[in-house]
Design a protein around this motif. Structure first.
Motif, PDB file in Angstrom:
ATOM      1  N   ALA A 131     -14.783   3.532  -4.299  1.00 55.13           N
ATOM      2  CA  ALA A 131     -15.720   4.536  -3.787  1.00 55.13           C
ATOM      3  C   ALA A 131     -16.048   5.580  -4.848  1.00 55.13           C
TER       4      ALA A 131
ATOM      5  N   ARG B   4      -2.964   1.596  -4.608  1.00 55.51           N
ATOM      6  CA  ARG B   4      -3.831   2.499  -3.830  1.00 55.51           C
ATOM      7  C   ARG B   4      -4.956   3.048  -4.694  1.00 55.51           C
ATOM      8  N   GLN B   5      -4.613   3.439  -5.917  1.00 56.99           N
ATOM      9  CA  GLN B   5      -5.642   3.989  -6.804  1.00 56.99           C
ATOM     10  C   GLN B   5      -6.694   2.939  -7.148  1.00 56.99           C
TER      11      GLN B   5
ATOM     12  N   THR C 138      -8.954   2.618  -3.950  1.00 54.45           N
ATOM     13  CA  THR C 138      -9.735   3.814  -3.625  1.00 54.45           C
ATOM     14  C   THR C 138     -10.717   4.179  -4.719  1.00 54.45           C
ATOM     15  N   ASP C 139     -10.473   3.716  -5.946  1.00 52.69           N
ATOM     16  CA  ASP C 139     -11.399   4.000  -7.044  1.00 52.69           C
ATOM     17  C   ASP C 139     -12.760   3.345  -6.850  1.00 52.69           C
TER      18      ASP C 139
ATOM     19  N   TRP D 112       0.832  -1.203   0.000  1.00 55.74           N
ATOM     20  CA  TRP D 112       0.000   0.000   0.000  1.00 55.74           C
ATOM     21  C   TRP D 112       0.869   1.256   0.000  1.00 55.74           C
TER      22      TRP D 112
END
Length: 430
Positions: free
Chosen positions: A276, A269-270, A273-274, A262
């Motif tokens: 949401a 990470r992208q 988090t994408d 991470w």
């Protein structure tokens, strides 16, 4: 004195033809050819769709004369052999009550038809000595693909075909991630066995290959479905092969490795988090709507299932149901697809509760093939569990790439497991 003319013996009788057929079926050359073709299918699968299809046809031509059909028919009493044929029969009969276009009905038969290769693979590799070579061919091909994936990440001009993702030389990142996940976990048991046996060099080779696949998914290209499969397979590996203390060590190591990944990988990470972002903005921008798309597909698929819960809307009816459910609200609500991205809902829309029961019965029957010990049992178990887990977010049993991964893994590893079980049974007799 003139020589006597040769006398033509006349056409061979049924018994002579049967004897010739049986002799050809026992030919070591044909059996070796079938083994080689199966390995070539596995090696070509990560790179192509055309080559495996051609090789499967050649494999069937070669293996058919080697089958003892009386023995094969007796094997069909086993659920693992019979249920793929039952599934195909339901698919064919489901054409009759489908409300889909005829092109869609016929197209929907093909993804199910490949499942009937499983019984033939089970039968052949329960007699063959070379099942492991099929998995080694797949492993070597995937390792080459992983190295090549890093190369095209640094220089996209080296790509073989135009793909949508950087670092994916062929096909797509979902297929690539599923391949690498299965390879990494297939190597986990040999690595553990070599470690316990004090074979440091062999352990290091397995660990290096696992690291090759894992780092590719962390830094180059990964599907979020594969991340779900990794979590499930880690738990499965700990349950099957580790003590309680070793499982805790694996858990701590996994947490530490996840934290490092991470921190070190903006790409990872992208990707996470994408989820949401895709949920919040999916109705506004369909190009970034993966999460919202799935939720919409599932809602519409469930509604279609409730309209025909027992036998569904028939083979190839999914597109028709999405056409009926399309609205003018947003581009996402108006989208028409032929895949709800969930294997259970895919089956439920077409064949209702009857199809869902058959799907889960087949999965369970194939899981039961791999309850024993050994590498073949572990590879088969990992492949079936991976398919079940990934099918929560996709229709992977019916997709070309993941579907053939399932067919090959279950057929070859299942045959090896049946052979090992038969050997154990014979060895236990007085």
């Amino acid at each position: 004195m003139s020589a006597e003319p040769a006398v033509w013996p006349g056409p061979a009788g049924p018994q002579a033809l049967r004897a010739r057929w049986q002799a050809m079926g026992k030919s070591p050359a044909l059996i070796r050819a079938a083994d080689v073709l199966a390995a070539l299918i596995a090696a070509s699968l990560p790179w192509s769709t055309t080559a495996p299809s051609i090789l499967v046809g050649l494999w069937l031509l070669v293996v058919t004369p080697t089958i003892d059909w009386r023995d094969y028919s007796r094997q069909l009493a086993r659920p693992a052999f019979a249920l793929p044929f039952v599934f195909l029969l339901l698919t064919l009969v489901g054409v009759l009550w489908s409300d889909g276009a005829w092109a869609d009905r016929l197209h929907a038969i093909k993804p199910v038809a490949k499942l009937v290769l499983i019984p033939a693979l089970l039968y052949h590799f329960s007699r063959s000595e070379h099942g492991l070579r099929v998995f080694l061919a797949f492993l070597a091909s995937c390792a080459l693909l992983a190295v090549y994936s890093w190369i095209v990440l640094l220089d996209p001009a080296w790509k073989i075909t135009a793909t949508a993702s950087v670092g994916v030389p062929v096909k797509n990142y979902i297929d690539q991630s599923q391949e690498f996940t299965l390879c990494a976990f297939a190597l986990a048991l040999p690595a553990l066995t070599f470690w316990r046996g004090g074979r440091v060099a062999a352990t290091a080779v397995c660990a290096a290959l696992i690291l090759l696949f894992a780092t590719n998914m962390v830094f180059v290209a990964s599907a979020r479905t594969a991340l779900l499969c990794i979590a499930v397979l880690l738990a499965l590996f700990a349950w099957r092969h580790l003590s309680g203390r070793a499982a805790l060590v694996l858990l701590a190591g996994t947490i530490a490795a996840s934290a490092l990944a991470w921190t070190a990988s903006p790409y990872l990470r992208q990707r996470i988090t994408d989820v949401a972002v895709e949920y919040r903005h999916g109705h506004e921008n369909i190009s970034r709507a993966s999460t919202a798309q799935r939720l919409t597909y599932w809602r519409k698929a469930l509604h279609a299932f409730t309209e025909a819960p027992l036998i569904g809307h028939g083979t190839g009816s999914i597109k028709r149901q999405f056409e009926r459910a399309a609205t003018r609200g947003s581009s996402l609500d108006a989208e028409i697809v032929s895949n709800p991205h969930n294997q259970t809902l895919n089956v439920a829309m077409q064949w209702g509760l009857l199809g869902v029961i058959l799907l889960y019965a087949m999965w369970i029957a194939h899981l039961r093939l791999f309850l024993g010990e050994g590498l073949a049992a572990w590879i088969g178990l990992a492949a079936v569990v991976q398919n079940i887990a990934s099918s929560l977010l996709n229709s992977h049993l019916f997709d070309f790439h993941e579907g053939w991964m399932y067919v090959l893994a279950v057929g070859v590893a299942g045959g090896m497991a049946l052979k090992a079980k038969r050997g154990d049974t014979a060895g236990s007799r007085p």
